[in-house]
Scaffold this active site. Structure first.
Site, PDB file in Angstrom:
ATOM      1  N   GLY A  46       0.626  -1.053  -0.028  1.00 44.81           N
ATOM      2  CA  GLY A  46       0.153   0.146  -0.161  1.00 44.81           C
ATOM      3  C   GLY A  46       0.830   0.956  -0.158  1.00 44.81           C
ATOM      4  N   GLN A  51       2.973   9.489   1.071  1.00 48.30           N
ATOM      5  CA  GLN A  51       4.535   9.313   1.060  1.00 48.30           C
ATOM      6  C   GLN A  51       5.414   9.573   0.102  1.00 48.30           C
ATOM      7  OE1 GLN A  51       2.613   5.626   2.135  1.00 48.30           O
ATOM      8  NE2 GLN A  51       4.324   4.632   2.800  1.00 48.30           N
ATOM      9  N   CYS A  91       5.580   0.168   6.703  1.00 46.99           N
ATOM     10  CA  CYS A  91       5.197   1.181   6.112  1.00 46.99           C
ATOM     11  C   CYS A  91       6.286   1.330   5.234  1.00 46.99           C
ATOM     12  CB  CYS A  91       5.072   2.293   7.070  1.00 46.99           C
ATOM     13  SG  CYS A  91       4.461   3.745   6.438  1.00 46.99           S
ATOM     14  N   LEU A  92       6.170   2.119   4.583  1.00 44.57           N
ATOM     15  CA  LEU A  92       7.320   2.094   3.615  1.00 44.57           C
ATOM     16  C   LEU A  92       8.092   2.947   4.575  1.00 44.57           C
ATOM     17  CD1 LEU A  92       5.839   0.962   0.316  1.00 44.57           C
ATOM     18  CD2 LEU A  92       7.596  -0.516   1.594  1.00 44.57           C
ATOM     19  N   HIS A 133      -4.473   2.113   7.273  1.00 41.91           N
ATOM     20  CA  HIS A 133      -2.827   2.326   6.826  1.00 41.91           C
ATOM     21  C   HIS A 133      -2.804   3.586   6.125  1.00 41.91           C
ATOM     22  CE1 HIS A 133       1.485   1.416   8.052  1.00 41.91           C
ATOM     23  NE2 HIS A 133       1.122   2.475   6.650  1.00 41.91           N
ATOM     24  N   GLU A 134      -3.423   2.831   4.934  1.00 43.53           N
ATOM     25  CA  GLU A 134      -3.199   4.520   4.037  1.00 43.53           C
ATOM     26  C   GLU A 134      -4.479   5.524   4.397  1.00 43.53           C
ATOM     27  OE1 GLU A 134      -0.424   3.662   2.236  1.00 43.53           O
ATOM     28  OE2 GLU A 134      -0.777   1.614   3.232  1.00 43.53           O
ATOM     29  N   HIS A 137      -1.930   8.352   6.740  1.00 43.91           N
ATOM     30  CA  HIS A 137      -0.653   8.324   6.249  1.00 43.91           C
ATOM     31  C   HIS A 137      -1.423   9.625   5.549  1.00 43.91           C
ATOM     32  CE1 HIS A 137       2.155   5.492   5.981  1.00 43.91           C
ATOM     33  NE2 HIS A 137       1.920   5.336   5.469  1.00 43.91           N
TER      34      HIS A 137
HETATM   35 NI    NI Z   1       2.281   3.385   5.669  1.00 47.28          NI
END
Ligand code: NI
Length: 169
Positions: A46, A51, A91-92, A133-134, A137
């Site tokens: 995701g 991000q 998370c990236l 989660h996204e 962000h």
């Molecule tokens: Ni994330």
């Protein structure tokens, strides 16, 4: 199309609250394509526009086995949720860190697709985790915010140390 640079915690730009998508044009489609490529390249399941330092309410997810079923949601909002699950999230933007987070097990999401059409989607399990989660962000929230301040500080130090080691390697 391009793989974009992913901002990493504790970059303050990750705290930006995204604005609604209002233009469903070719530029939005290009942005979504870049996000999908960036997510696959990482690799991750995701990504939120936040991000890659684009502050529009756009997320992509793909929890399919072969990473060939990307889901793109503009302006996602939760209509209903129920149940609970604990999943070890990563998370990236917080590379190499994983921690248990409690979230709803089932979510009903309303969003726009890339043409601006409103869609309703029911998600459960990992896809529900990914979407929640996204969506965080887009509000400037990271999964490490669910941890205690002490644990979050440990995460920050660990990432700092790793970046220093990478810089001197
Ligand atoms: Ni994330």
């Amino acid at each position: 199309m391009a793989v974009r640079e992913i901002l990493e915690f504790p970059d303050s730009r990750l705290r930006t609250v995204a604005k609604p998508v209002v233009q469903f044009d070719a530029a939005l489609a290009d942005l979504a394509q870049d996000m999908i490529e960036t997510m696959y390249a990482a690799p991750g399941i995701g990504l939120a526009a936040t991000q890659i330092d684009v502050h529009q309410r756009l997320i992509v997810c793909d929890v399919s086995e072969h990473h060939d079923q990307p889901l793109v949601l503009a302006n996602p909002r939760i209509l209903a949720q129920h149940g609970g699950q604990t999943y070890q999230e990563g998370c990236l933007s917080v590379p190499g860190i994983f921690a248990d987070v409690d979230r709803a097990l089932f979510v009903t999401i309303e969003a726009e697709d890339l043409s601006g059409k409103t869609i309703v989607l029911e998600a459960e399990g990992l896809l529900a985790v990914c979407i929640q989660h996204e969506m965080d962000h887009l509000q400037g929230k990271l999964f490490v915010d669910y941890l205690s301040p002490l644990k979050r500080e440990m995460v920050r130090r660990k990432l700092d140390k790793r970046r220093r080691q990478a810089a001197t390697a």
